[in-house]
Write an enzyme that holds these catalytic residues in place. Structure first.
Site, PDB file in Angstrom:
ATOM      1  N   CYS A  99       0.755   3.840   2.023  1.00 52.46           N
ATOM      2  CA  CYS A  99       1.293   4.362   3.086  1.00 52.46           C
ATOM      3  C   CYS A  99       2.509   3.649   3.777  1.00 52.46           C
ATOM      4  CB  CYS A  99       0.304   4.347   4.367  1.00 52.46           C
ATOM      5  SG  CYS A  99      -0.282   3.019   4.831  1.00 52.46           S
ATOM      6  N   CYS A 116       0.583  -1.222  -0.021  1.00 53.22           N
ATOM      7  CA  CYS A 116      -0.137  -0.083   0.114  1.00 53.22           C
ATOM      8  C   CYS A 116       1.045   1.257  -0.016  1.00 53.22           C
ATOM      9  CB  CYS A 116      -1.142  -0.038   1.474  1.00 53.22           C
ATOM     10  SG  CYS A 116      -0.143   0.303   2.824  1.00 53.22           S
TER      11      CYS A 116
END
Length: 136
Positions: A48, A46
């Site tokens: 993040c 992902c």
């Protein structure tokens, strides 16, 4: 499961600074049960993880006190290893990315995804450094 070619550079972001990649449940159990402190990073594809978690984990190592052992599992790739790592992180729910600091096999500090997502890498690093100062 993600293709190996896709996750290779994401794995290397941590392995090049000393994180040992764990691929099996046995490896995770052995790593966490070691004497001293162990930082476990649940890596992820992902955004993040790329923008915040991996850079934050790397930056946290620029500190006088650091964990004795650095390990990582990859969510969506190393399923058994990730599940085992998450079992050691109970009562916290599974999340990725996430980071857990263990001391002599006991969970002493946890960063869940909601502590990582939307926060700059230097803030994550500072959080980990504070934990290192307390437990390492």
């Amino acid at each position: 499961m993600y293709p190996a070619d896709l996750v290779k550079p994401m794995r290397e972001e941590l392995s090049v600074v000393g994180f040992k990649e764990l691929h099996t449940s046995t490896e995770v159990d052995q790593a966490i049960k070691q004497k001293g402190t162990t930082l476990v990073v649940v890596n992820s594809v992902c955004g993040c993880a790329a923008a915040n978690a991996r850079p934050g984990a790397r930056m946290s190592l620029d500190n006088e006190k650091t964990p004795d052992h650095l390990v990582t599992v990859f969510a969506g790739v190393d399923k058994d290893a990730t599940d085992t790592a998450r079992n050691h992180m109970v009562p916290f729910p599974p999340s990725s990315p996430s980071m857990a600091l263990f001391k002599d096999g006991e969970l002493v500090h946890m960063l869940e995804r909601h502590h990582i997502e939307g926060r700059p890498a230097d803030m994550i690093a500072q959080n980990l450094k504070q934990a290192y100062e307390q437990y390492c």
